[in-house]
Design an enzyme around this catalytic site. Structure first.
Site, PDB file in Angstrom:
ATOM      1  N   LEU A 126       5.889  70.199  19.804  1.00  0.00           N
ATOM      2  CA  LEU A 126       4.562  70.563  19.725  1.00  0.00           C
ATOM      3  C   LEU A 126       4.453  72.092  19.761  1.00  0.00           C
ATOM      4  O   LEU A 126       4.950  72.745  20.618  1.00  0.00           O
ATOM      5  CB  LEU A 126       3.666  70.123  20.790  1.00  0.00           C
ATOM      6  N   HIS A 230       7.896  77.076  31.460  1.00  0.00           N
ATOM      7  CA  HIS A 230       7.625  78.578  30.805  1.00  0.00           C
ATOM      8  C   HIS A 230       6.265  78.719  30.467  1.00  0.00           C
ATOM      9  O   HIS A 230       5.398  78.049  30.403  1.00  0.00           O
ATOM     10  CB  HIS A 230       8.452  78.295  29.289  1.00  0.00           C
TER      11      HIS A 230
END
Length: 338
Positions: A126, A230
């Site tokens: 994605l 992240h």
């Protein structure tokens, strides 16, 4: 308008651009033209294949801007992981060391190396380019996969997972990997991540410690990032959490990012999506919906205004949306309101 469609051979330059922009830690988009070309070829074959149960198929899609023809991003589903190449994870669990005689009771965390997710379906790849990160584009890119799963459940496993990118800096240094590198691997995180992305995983089985790792023996920096994502991955994680995904203690073996999972039947967009009959007309007063056609080989999905009659299971859409979805009056679509 963005339309999600299966990738084609001509999309290779755009996919390479997405790979270059995605940065370190994005294992499924290696900056390698041959690997990406092979992945496109595999996807084209997978979309054309007649399937009654999930196997090693990989469905790679792109988001195309209908006005400019530019590719805004990419998204994918792997039907059953770990069949051709092993899929490794660490599982974070708790053990107790105690001695009644000494009145000592210690609770510690351990990481156990394994292949527990073999055969499940995986949401992956994605990536939305920065210019299109507004409105409902991110939701479309993520949720279109659930529309596909709801319409074609025979192609996917009952368990669905997604690996979240773990913590690393702009140079690609991962605190978790730095500890592993020092003690077991002696190669940089970026190289290990790249080798995994291109399917060369043999070094993992050769060098990865087979016995459980006691978390309290890791460096403080490594311990701090276990199960953390992240910063660029947080929006994607929030979307999945709203869909019902959660972490069951599995983390990535390189950066310790969390792997989230959900039973396919319990994914919110799968449960609440509905099939409707299309009517083409003026839909300015409609509400925002993510909508897909009922085809698999020629899958299309968009987001836009739909006048929805839930009682009669009809959806009024405008001509632009109908053209993007490749549907006409009377055709079936699947949608979910936003």
């Amino acid at each position: 308008m963005l339309v999600i469609r299966p990738i084609t051979e001509s999309d290779l330059p755009a996919l390479m651009q997405c790979a270059e922009e995605s940065g370190h830690g994005f294992t499924s988009l290696p900056v390698n033209e041959e690997i990406l070309s092979n992945r496109i070829g595999h996807s084209v074959e997978s979309f054309a294949k007649a399937v009654t149960k999930p196997g090693p198929e990989g469905y790679l899609m792109v988001a195309e801007d209908t006005k400019t023809g530019e590719i805004a991003g990419t998204t994918a589903i792997e039907a059953a992981i770990g069949l051709d190449n092993p899929f490794y994870t660490y599982h974070l669990s708790t053990v107790v060391h105690s001695s009644r005689r000494l009145n000592v009771h210690n609770v510690v965390k351990i990481l156990t190396f394994g292949n527990d997710y073999t055969g499940v379906s995986e949401l992956c790849t994605l990536f939305l380019r920065p210019e299109w990160r507004q409105g409902l584009n991110g939701r479309l890119l993520s949720k279109c996969r659930f529309m596909m799963m709801a319409e074609h459940p025979e192609r996917f496993d009952t368990t669905v997972i997604a690996e979240m990118r773990g913590v690393s800096d702009e140079e690609g240094h991962s605190p978790f990997w730095e500890w592993l590198k020092e003690h077991f691997f002696s190669i940089d995180f970026t190289l290990a991540d790249y080798l995994t992305g291109i399917g060369k995983k043999g070094f993992i089985a050769d060098l990865m410690p087979k016995l459980p790792i006691y978390v309290n023996l890791l460096s403080p920096e490594a311990q701090a990032v276990i199960g953390e994502v992240h910063e660029k991955t947080r929006p994607a994680l929030r979307l999945l959490e709203k869909e019902g995904f959660s972490c069951r203690g599995y983390v990535d073996i390189f950066d310790a990012g969390p792997t989230v999972e959900c039973d396919a039947r319990n994914i919110e967009s799968v449960r609440h999506s509905q099939r409707c009959t299309v009517t083409v007309g003026e839909a300015d007063n409609g509400r925002d919906c993510i909508i897909s056609n009922s085809s698999f080989e020629h899958f299309r999905a968009v987001v836009g205004k739909v006048v929805l009659d839930e009682k009669n299971a009809t959806a009024l859409i405008d001509a632009e949306m109908a053209e993007a979805l490749q549907v006409n009056n009377g055709d079936q679509v699947r949608l979910i309101a936003q």
